[in-house]
Motif scaffolding. Structure first.
Motif, PDB file in Angstrom:
ATOM      1  N   PRO A 102     -46.905  49.042-144.185  1.00 49.39           N
ATOM      2  CA  PRO A 102     -48.104  49.890-144.292  1.00 49.39           C
ATOM      3  C   PRO A 102     -48.761  50.165-142.928  1.00 49.39           C
ATOM      4  CG  PRO A 102     -48.158  48.161-145.952  1.00 49.39           C
ATOM      5  CD  PRO A 102     -46.988  47.864-145.057  1.00 49.39           C
ATOM      6  N   ALA A 103     -48.809  49.151-142.062  1.00 52.66           N
ATOM      7  CA  ALA A 103     -49.396  49.340-140.735  1.00 52.66           C
ATOM      8  C   ALA A 103     -48.549  50.308-139.911  1.00 52.66           C
ATOM      9  CB  ALA A 103     -49.515  47.997-140.012  1.00 52.66           C
ATOM     10  N   ALA A 104     -47.237  50.147-139.967  1.00 53.99           N
ATOM     11  CA  ALA A 104     -46.338  51.039-139.229  1.00 53.99           C
ATOM     12  C   ALA A 104     -46.477  52.474-139.723  1.00 53.99           C
ATOM     13  CB  ALA A 104     -44.895  50.555-139.356  1.00 53.99           C
ATOM     14  N   GLU A 105     -46.618  52.655-141.033  1.00 51.75           N
ATOM     15  CA  GLU A 105     -46.815  53.997-141.590  1.00 51.75           C
ATOM     16  C   GLU A 105     -48.126  54.609-141.104  1.00 51.75           C
ATOM     17  OE1 GLU A 105     -46.441  53.886-145.894  1.00 51.75           O
ATOM     18  OE2 GLU A 105     -44.500  52.867-145.723  1.00 51.75           O
ATOM     19  N   PHE A 106     -49.186  53.798-141.069  1.00 54.27           N
ATOM     20  CA  PHE A 106     -50.481  54.288-140.582  1.00 54.27           C
ATOM     21  C   PHE A 106     -50.371  54.725-139.120  1.00 54.27           C
ATOM     22  CE2 PHE A 106     -54.566  53.696-138.473  1.00 54.27           C
ATOM     23  CZ  PHE A 106     -55.397  54.470-139.278  1.00 54.27           C
ATOM     24  N   ILE A 107     -49.742  53.901-138.295  1.00 54.09           N
ATOM     25  CA  ILE A 107     -49.556  54.244-136.877  1.00 54.09           C
ATOM     26  C   ILE A 107     -48.743  55.532-136.767  1.00 54.09           C
ATOM     27  CG2 ILE A 107     -48.454  53.527-134.717  1.00 54.09           C
ATOM     28  CD1 ILE A 107     -49.114  50.580-135.592  1.00 54.09           C
ATOM     29  N   HIS A 108     -47.661  55.624-137.520  1.00 54.60           N
ATOM     30  CA  HIS A 108     -46.783  56.799-137.477  1.00 54.60           C
ATOM     31  C   HIS A 108     -47.547  58.061-137.879  1.00 54.60           C
ATOM     32  CE1 HIS A 108     -43.015  58.949-137.468  1.00 54.60           C
ATOM     33  NE2 HIS A 108     -43.255  59.376-138.699  1.00 54.60           N
ATOM     34  N   ARG A 109     -48.302  57.984-138.967  1.00 53.67           N
ATOM     35  CA  ARG A 109     -49.102  59.139-139.403  1.00 53.67           C
ATOM     36  C   ARG A 109     -50.136  59.526-138.354  1.00 53.67           C
ATOM     37  NH1 ARG A 109     -49.454  56.433-144.269  1.00 53.67           N
ATOM     38  NH2 ARG A 109     -51.659  56.042-143.896  1.00 53.67           N
ATOM     39  N   GLY A 110     -50.747  58.520-137.745  1.00 51.62           N
ATOM     40  CA  GLY A 110     -51.733  58.779-136.698  1.00 51.62           C
ATOM     41  C   GLY A 110     -51.127  59.510-135.522  1.00 51.62           C
ATOM     42  N   LEU A 111     -49.945  59.097-135.111  1.00 52.33           N
ATOM     43  CA  LEU A 111     -49.270  59.740-133.981  1.00 52.33           C
ATOM     44  C   LEU A 111     -48.831  61.162-134.318  1.00 52.33           C
ATOM     45  CD1 LEU A 111     -47.114  56.768-132.681  1.00 52.33           C
ATOM     46  CD2 LEU A 111     -49.244  57.648-131.708  1.00 52.33           C
ATOM     47  N   LYS A 112     -48.525  61.405-135.593  1.00 54.53           N
ATOM     48  CA  LYS A 112     -48.076  62.737-136.028  1.00 54.53           C
ATOM     49  C   LYS A 112     -49.249  63.716-136.190  1.00 54.53           C
ATOM     50  CE  LYS A 112     -43.647  62.175-136.401  1.00 54.53           C
ATOM     51  NZ  LYS A 112     -42.859  62.713-135.304  1.00 54.53           N
ATOM     52  N   SER A 113     -50.467  63.200-136.288  1.00 56.29           N
ATOM     53  CA  SER A 113     -51.618  64.084-136.465  1.00 56.29           C
ATOM     54  C   SER A 113     -51.912  64.805-135.145  1.00 56.29           C
ATOM     55  CB  SER A 113     -52.836  63.290-136.944  1.00 56.29           C
ATOM     56  OG  SER A 113     -53.311  62.469-135.902  1.00 56.29           O
ATOM     57  N   PRO A 114     -52.600  65.950-135.203  1.00 58.34           N
ATOM     58  CA  PRO A 114     -52.890  66.693-133.970  1.00 58.34           C
ATOM     59  C   PRO A 114     -53.659  65.818-132.967  1.00 58.34           C
ATOM     60  CG  PRO A 114     -53.442  67.994-135.906  1.00 58.34           C
ATOM     61  CD  PRO A 114     -53.115  66.609-136.392  1.00 58.34           C
ATOM     62  N   ASP A 115     -53.144  65.736-131.756  1.00 55.96           N
ATOM     63  CA  ASP A 115     -53.748  64.931-130.678  1.00 55.96           C
ATOM     64  C   ASP A 115     -53.944  63.467-131.069  1.00 55.96           C
ATOM     65  OD1 ASP A 115     -53.983  67.221-128.980  1.00 55.96           O
ATOM     66  OD2 ASP A 115     -55.761  67.806-130.124  1.00 55.96           O
ATOM     67  N   GLY A 116     -53.087  62.948-131.933  1.00 55.51           N
ATOM     68  CA  GLY A 116     -53.236  61.594-132.450  1.00 55.51           C
ATOM     69  C   GLY A 116     -53.066  60.511-131.400  1.00 55.51           C
ATOM     70  N   LYS A 117     -54.047  59.628-131.361  1.00 58.11           N
ATOM     71  CA  LYS A 117     -54.000  58.427-130.528  1.00 58.11           C
ATOM     72  C   LYS A 117     -54.497  57.273-131.391  1.00 58.11           C
ATOM     73  CE  LYS A 117     -54.679  60.333-125.917  1.00 58.11           C
ATOM     74  NZ  LYS A 117     -55.471  60.220-124.680  1.00 58.11           N
ATOM     75  N   VAL A 118     -53.735  56.198-131.417  1.00 56.27           N
ATOM     76  CA  VAL A 118     -54.004  55.088-132.326  1.00 56.27           C
ATOM     77  C   VAL A 118     -54.397  53.839-131.541  1.00 56.27           C
ATOM     78  CG1 VAL A 118     -53.048  53.641-134.162  1.00 56.27           C
ATOM     79  CG2 VAL A 118     -52.293  56.021-133.936  1.00 56.27           C
ATOM     80  N   LEU A 119     -55.538  53.250-131.936  1.00 57.57           N
ATOM     81  CA  LEU A 119     -55.934  51.945-131.426  1.00 57.57           C
ATOM     82  C   LEU A 119     -55.616  50.911-132.499  1.00 57.57           C
ATOM     83  CD1 LEU A 119     -57.413  49.843-129.630  1.00 57.57           C
ATOM     84  CD2 LEU A 119     -59.520  50.501-130.820  1.00 57.57           C
ATOM     85  N   VAL A 120     -54.857  49.889-132.112  1.00 60.60           N
ATOM     86  CA  VAL A 120     -54.598  48.758-132.997  1.00 60.60           C
ATOM     87  C   VAL A 120     -55.325  47.579-132.359  1.00 60.60           C
ATOM     88  CG1 VAL A 120     -52.858  47.323-134.111  1.00 60.60           C
ATOM     89  CG2 VAL A 120     -52.329  49.712-133.566  1.00 60.60           C
ATOM     90  N   HIS A 121     -56.227  46.958-133.124  1.00 64.81           N
ATOM     91  CA  HIS A 121     -56.991  45.858-132.534  1.00 64.81           C
ATOM     92  C   HIS A 121     -57.152  44.706-133.511  1.00 64.81           C
ATOM     93  CE1 HIS A 121     -61.004  45.805-134.473  1.00 64.81           C
ATOM     94  NE2 HIS A 121     -60.719  47.051-134.790  1.00 64.81           N
ATOM     95  N   CYS A 122     -57.488  43.565-132.939  1.00 57.75           N
ATOM     96  CA  CYS A 122     -57.910  42.398-133.709  1.00 57.75           C
ATOM     97  C   CYS A 122     -59.108  41.846-132.946  1.00 57.75           C
ATOM     98  CB  CYS A 122     -56.758  41.397-133.907  1.00 57.75           C
ATOM     99  SG  CYS A 122     -55.844  40.954-132.424  1.00 57.75           S
ATOM    100  N   ILE A 123     -59.260  40.565-132.843  1.00 55.38           N
ATOM    101  CA  ILE A 123     -60.402  40.032-132.092  1.00 55.38           C
ATOM    102  C   ILE A 123     -60.114  40.063-130.586  1.00 55.38           C
ATOM    103  CG2 ILE A 123     -61.947  38.056-131.739  1.00 55.38           C
ATOM    104  CD1 ILE A 123     -62.297  39.371-134.499  1.00 55.38           C
ATOM    105  N   MET A 124     -58.999  39.462-130.178  1.00 59.55           N
ATOM    106  CA  MET A 124     -58.643  39.414-128.756  1.00 59.55           C
ATOM    107  C   MET A 124     -57.645  40.501-128.345  1.00 59.55           C
ATOM    108  SD  MET A 124     -59.873  36.256-127.373  1.00 59.55           S
ATOM    109  CE  MET A 124     -58.769  36.174-126.019  1.00 59.55           C
ATOM    110  N   GLY A 125     -56.910  41.027-129.309  1.00 60.47           N
ATOM    111  CA  GLY A 125     -55.885  42.008-128.982  1.00 60.47           C
ATOM    112  C   GLY A 125     -54.614  41.364-128.458  1.00 60.47           C
TER     113      GLY A 125
END
Length: 185
Positions: A102-125
């Motif tokens: 599910p996370a990989a799909e979200f990242i993939h969809r985000g990148l496919k969207s117009p001008d898509g840039k994805v931040l993946v974060h937790c507490i420290m990263g």
């Protein structure tokens, strides 16, 4: 005996991966672009909406959703960002692997969207977020786990916990078997 030894060495161990991770000499920053238009960051940058807008972030994957200190949901970000929250624990017993696809799909969809840039974060990263990005690179960019780790540590100091490394190794093995099956067919 030698063939058996070579066969065993064909598969990485958690210890092997930790040696690769230990070779990273980078300092930890709030945010780093680790792959084109994919960023890993900490909770501080994730909660700074104006900084995220300046960076052009369009999608936010919070791997520490609902954890203490990790404010964030769609109402916090409003319509400026697409939000996805994963309530992962950075622990030796949390089954993060149920979120890999599910996370990989979200990242993939985000990148496919117009001008898509994805931040993946937790507490420290460092652990949860990097594990999800590694899974994306394996599932969508078809990198081996070792290659994905080597690529990421050139851009960011990451250190998935031992449990997450073991789960990623399982995914790596599944994907390798699937590729071999496809070749045989």
């Amino acid at each position: 005996m030698t063939a058996q030894k070579n066969k065993r060495k064909e598969y990485l161990s958690v210890k092997d991966l930790e040696k690769v991770l230990d070779s990273c000499k980078l300092d930890l920053h709030q945010i780093d672009e680790v792959w084109p238009n994919i960023y890993i960051g900490n909770v501080g940058i994730a909660q700074n909406r104006s900084a995220l807008r300046r960076l052009g972030i369009t999608h936010i994957l919070n791997a520490a959703h609902s954890k203490r200190g990790s404010v964030g949901d769609q109402s916090f970000y409003g319509s400026s960002f697409v939000y996805c929250g994963i309530p992962a624990e950075d622990s030796s017993h949390f089954d993060l692997d149920v979120y890999f696809r599910p996370a990989a799909e979200f990242i993939h969809r985000g990148l496919k969207s117009p001008d898509g840039k994805v931040l993946v974060h937790c507490i420290m990263g460092m652990s949860r977020s990097s594990s999800l990005v590694l899974a994306y690179l394996m599932l969508y960019q078809h990198l081996s786990l070792c290659s994905a780790v080597q690529r990421l540590i050139q851009k960011r100091a990451i250190y998935p916990n031992r449990n997450f490394l073991a789960l990623l190794l399982d995914l790596d093995l599944q994907l390798k078997k699937k590729r071999k099956t496809c070749i045989l067919l």
